[in-house]
Design an enzyme around this catalytic site. Structure first.
Site, mmCIF file in Angstrom:
data_model
loop_
_atom_site.group_PDB
_atom_site.id
_atom_site.type_symbol
_atom_site.label_atom_id
_atom_site.label_comp_id
_atom_site.label_asym_id
_atom_site.label_seq_id
_atom_site.Cartn_x
_atom_site.Cartn_y
_atom_site.Cartn_z
ATOM 1 N N GLU A 198 0.809 -1.233 0.000
ATOM 2 C CA GLU A 198 0.000 0.000 0.000
ATOM 3 C C GLU A 198 0.835 1.273 0.000
ATOM 4 O O GLU A 198 0.407 2.303 0.531
ATOM 5 C CB GLU A 198 -0.998 -0.008 1.168
ATOM 6 C CG GLU A 198 -2.057 -1.086 0.992
ATOM 7 C CD GLU A 198 -2.996 -1.244 2.181
ATOM 8 O OE1 GLU A 198 -2.947 -0.418 3.095
ATOM 9 O OE2 GLU A 198 -3.779 -2.213 2.164
ATOM 10 N N GLU A 274 -5.451 -8.067 -1.046
ATOM 11 C CA GLU A 274 -5.845 -7.892 0.356
ATOM 12 C C GLU A 274 -7.278 -7.386 0.369
ATOM 13 O O GLU A 274 -7.620 -6.440 -0.320
ATOM 14 C CB GLU A 274 -4.927 -6.919 1.099
ATOM 15 C CG GLU A 274 -5.291 -6.830 2.588
ATOM 16 C CD GLU A 274 -4.403 -5.876 3.387
ATOM 17 O OE1 GLU A 274 -3.175 -5.880 3.189
ATOM 18 O OE2 GLU A 274 -4.976 -5.124 4.204
#
Ligand SMILES: *[C@@H]1O[C@H](CO)[C@@H](O)[C@H](O)[C@H]1NC(C)=O
Ligand SMILES: *[C@@H]1O[C@H](CO)[C@@H](O)[C@H](O)[C@H]1NC(C)=O
Ligand SMILES: *[C@@H]1O[C@H](CO)[C@@H](O)[C@H](O)[C@H]1NC(C)=O
Ligand SMILES: *[C@@H]1O[C@H](CO)[C@@H](O)[C@H](O)[C@H]1NC(C)=O
Ligand SMILES: *[C@@H]1O[C@H](CO)[C@@H](O)[C@H](O)[C@H]1NC(C)=O
Length: 685
Positions: A198, A274
């Protein structure tokens, strides 16, 4: 349209056929019944026009961060039972993929995980618990796919910048070493490697990583990028043929079941690398059930990976209980096989990576969705979900409103599936506990003379699996021990000569890394200690505090005495603390309040109301120096607090109105070496 289900059901005695017509006292079990009686949506499942995308499996993440921290300290047989519920084929969640954090020493949501290279010349492939977990998973399912992804990185890689791409060769070497170490020390083959969770990717880094892996003979290790949004990585891949070539999978996080055009144009596999991250109650299971189907139906994603695998971290840390199951009490052995485990089983037990989705997947007329997969050898698995909007919200992104209502769905098997004689039926109904069914096997469906058609009555919040696979099983163990609070009196002398794990039980590092340590010169009481081992700030993923801290105990503790031997190793600026009522951790650790008792190598002490050291209750001189052992005692009772050094009162009657409760903790002033021994806490009322 001929249907044999009615007859078959009669033969097999499925309950209350008449209730299907709508009589009020509908039996709790669902019905599979005659299409002629039940007009509704019609759906064809057919492979004559070829198949859809290859399925890559359902998985979960351990780490990101420290989410499996408490699991390793479970006593047997409970620890093995938990692992069976997660990984054992045909038993529970039976996961196809395990993705782990490559520990980078930094805070990554619920704690820090140790790096295999704390320092430039350091290499150790036995820290933390992810190696152990991967081996346990592999032992249960030799086919499990293994993935590694860094969240944070050790500080030395950044050369004083908080950035992992300062020297892309060095970072690629660091990541490659982890893969090589996995093989050399644990015989683990890592299948996929990620870039930076991320955060930004660096195109040159990705190419260098590929070259380095190839040079090491690791061509089989595939690259997934970029574990963030679809757009930037997809656009970059479309503009850069070399990048397009080296990235094997485009992985996005929390895609809300949708992918974007550029991602599809890459021609690569698309994964929800995810997802989930939702409290593991029935609504969380609803989220999971909905996205497992719809990530493919809406977004062509061929793998969905849950954060996180198992909620094995103190529940009051951020995103508590956001694992597929809960195992957060190693001191009692208590664990809970939550409903997301059984929702997983609906897909995982009846498919394998390498199967293919049919092209004929989609939405149901009155809400919900269906997918079908095949092994190409005649097996067929159909998964139907009817999750309601109310009971299937994930933590993110926002879920636009949709309506699911009672319906009949008629499926017709065509192509190579038209002759399938029998389908096994597995059923889940989430929601009100009185009507809850979790992964229950119903009578199988006989399709003789039915023309390959059958009808399913569907209500809200249900999952059906209809499959030719006969190996499904709802595994079970005797009920685990009852839930117990953390022991009110707890001590640890860290006297572990051959530690199996680098961390002491129940200590949950929130900044810095605390490891078992042996003082070679000390043959006395402090030969075995716990040591904070980071000597510089990591390349952070979240906002690590300026002080290292490890928490322990029960968040609800209010009155407590904490006692610990401490040893400062850094002259002048060095310092250590013990603390009580620490009220925050994880990504919020910087703003933790509590009552903190510090001593410093420069002969001063301090009492503060926060970890950052802004709220100063007291300061003073004290006879303390570097490389000497001292015993600190901190007592908090009601609104008052007092502290002792070597058993003598140093300060007392300091008023603390806030917080009212929290964990106990130990820590260091900065990223500095320091040791702790004979930790003791008494929180008895
Ligand atoms: C592993 O995969 C192979 C080949 O697909 C298969 O034959 C075998 O049954 C699988 N083993 C397990 C434990 O799932
Ligand atoms: C389905 O899979 C099983 C293994 O689970 C295999 O034995 C069988 O041959 C496959 N094909 C059909 C048509 O059932
Ligand atoms: C949902 O759909 C059902 C059946 O089509 C309808 O009766 C109901 O009013 C709808 N609910 C909402 C909130 O749109
Ligand atoms: C002692 O050291 C601590 C930590 O480095 C520092 O914050 C404090 O100001 C020092 N006190 C004195 C009197 O030098
Ligand atoms: C903590 O101690 C105070 C003062 O002795 C007492 O009034 C209070 O009830 C105690 N709290 C708990 C939770 O035991």
């Amino acid at each position: 349209m001929a249907v044999s289900l009615l007859r078959a059901s009669r033969q097999r005695g499925v309950r209350a056929m008449t209730a299907a017509a709508g009589s009020a006292g509908r039996a709790a079990l669902p019905l599979l019944l005659c299409a002629l009686l039940a007009p509704g949506g019609a759906y064809v499942l057919d492979d004559s026009d070829g198949l859809g995308r290859e399925f890559d499996g359902i998985g979960a993440i351990s780490g990101g961060g420290a989410t499996s921290r408490l699991l390793i300290n479970y006593p047997e047989p409970y620890r093995s039972q938990i692992l069976d519920y997660l990984f054992k084929p045909n038993f529970g969640a039976s996961l196809h993929i395990l993705k782990v954090e490559i520990g980078g020493d930094g805070q990554t949501t619920d704690g820090t995980e140790p790096s295999h290279m704390h320092y430039a010349l350091d290499e150790n492939y036995f820290r933390g618990y992810e190696w152990w977990l991967m081996k346990e998973a592999k032992m249960r399912n030799p086919n499990i796919t293994l993935m590694g992804l860094p969240w944070s990185f050790p500080g030395w890689l950044g050369k004083h910048f908080n950035w992992p791409y300062v020297n892309v060769q060095l970072t690629a070497y660091y990541v490659m070493s982890w893969i090589v170490g996995a093989k050399r020390y644990h015989d683990l083959d890592i299948d996929y490697i990620g870039i930076w969770n991320e955060r930004s990717f660096d195109i040159n880094y990705i190419k260098v990583l590929r070259r380095m892996l190839n040079y090491q003979g690791l061509q089989r290790v595939k690259i997934i990028a970029s574990d963030n949004l679809w757009e930037p990585i997809s656009a970059s891949m479309l503009l850069d043929p070399e990048l397009l070539k080296v990235v094997d999978v485009v992985g996005a996080h929390y895609p809300g079941t949708h992918s974007v055009k550029d991602a599809r144009l890459t021609g690569k596999k698309l994964w929800a690398s995810e997802d989930f991250s939702t409290l593991n109650n029935d609504a969380g299971a609803g989220c999971w059930g909905r996205i497992l189907n719809q990530n493919y139906v809406n977004g062509y994603m061929t793998s969905t990976i849950a954060w996180n695998l198992v909620a094995s971290y103190y529940e009051q840390l951020p995103y508590g209980r956001s694992g597929l199951m809960t195992a957060q009490e190693p001191w009692s052995g208590h664990y809970v096989v939550e409903s997301p485990v059984w929702v997983s089983a609906h897909t995982t037990q009846f498919t394998q990576p390498g199967w293919y989705y049919l092209k004929t997947v989609g939405h149901l007329e009155r809400g919900g969705s269906y997918v079908a997969l095949t092994d190409g050898l005649g097996n067929l698995t159909i998964i139907i979900e009817t999750m309601s909007h109310k009971h299937s919200k994930c933590i993110r992104p926002l879920l636009p409103y949709f309506n699911v209502s009672h319906q009949f769905a008629t499926f017709t098997l065509q192509g190579s599936f038209s002759e399938i004689p029998e389908l096994q039926v597995w059923y889940t109904r989430l929601g009100k506990s009185s009507e809850t069914f979790l992964f229950k096997q119903l009578d199988s469906l006989w399709l003789h003379d039915s023309g390959g058609s059958f009808t399913v009555e569907l209500r809200e919040d249900e999952v059906f699996t209809l499959t030719t696979i006969t190996t499904g099983r709802k595994g079970s163990y005797p009920v685990p021990p009852e839930s117990q609070p953390f022991p009110r009196v707890y001590k640890d002398d860290f006297n572990v000569e051959y530690p199996v794990f680098s961390e002491a039980p129940n200590f949950a590092d929130q900044t810095g890394v605390f490891e078992y340590f042996i003082n070679m010169e000390d043959h006395g009481e402090h030969r075995f200690t716990l040591r904070q081992v980071l000597n510089q700030r990591p390349i952070t993923w979240a906002a690590d505090a300026h002080s290292a801290i490890s928490i322990i105990g029960d968040y609800k503790w209010s009155n407590m005495t904490i006692k610990c031997d401490v040893y400062i190793e850094t002259p002048e600026k060095g310092g250590v603390f013990i603390a009580g009522r620490v009220n925050k951790g994880g990504i919020l650790i910087r703003s933790a309040r509590g009552i903190f008792f510090w001593i410093f190598a420069n002969g001063t002490y301090k009492v503060t109301g926060d970890l950052a050291g802004w709220l100063i209750y007291a300061v003073g001189q004290v006879d303390v120096t570097v490389k000497e052992w001292y015993t600190l005692t901190l007592t908090v009772e009601g609104r008052f607090s007092s502290g002792m050094l070597n058993g003598k009162s140093l300060w007392s009657d300091i008023q603390v109105n806030f917080p009212k409760n929290g964990w106990a903790a130990i820590g260091t002033y900065s990223f500095e070496f320091a040791q702790f021994d004979n930790f003791y806490v008494d929180a008895a009322p």
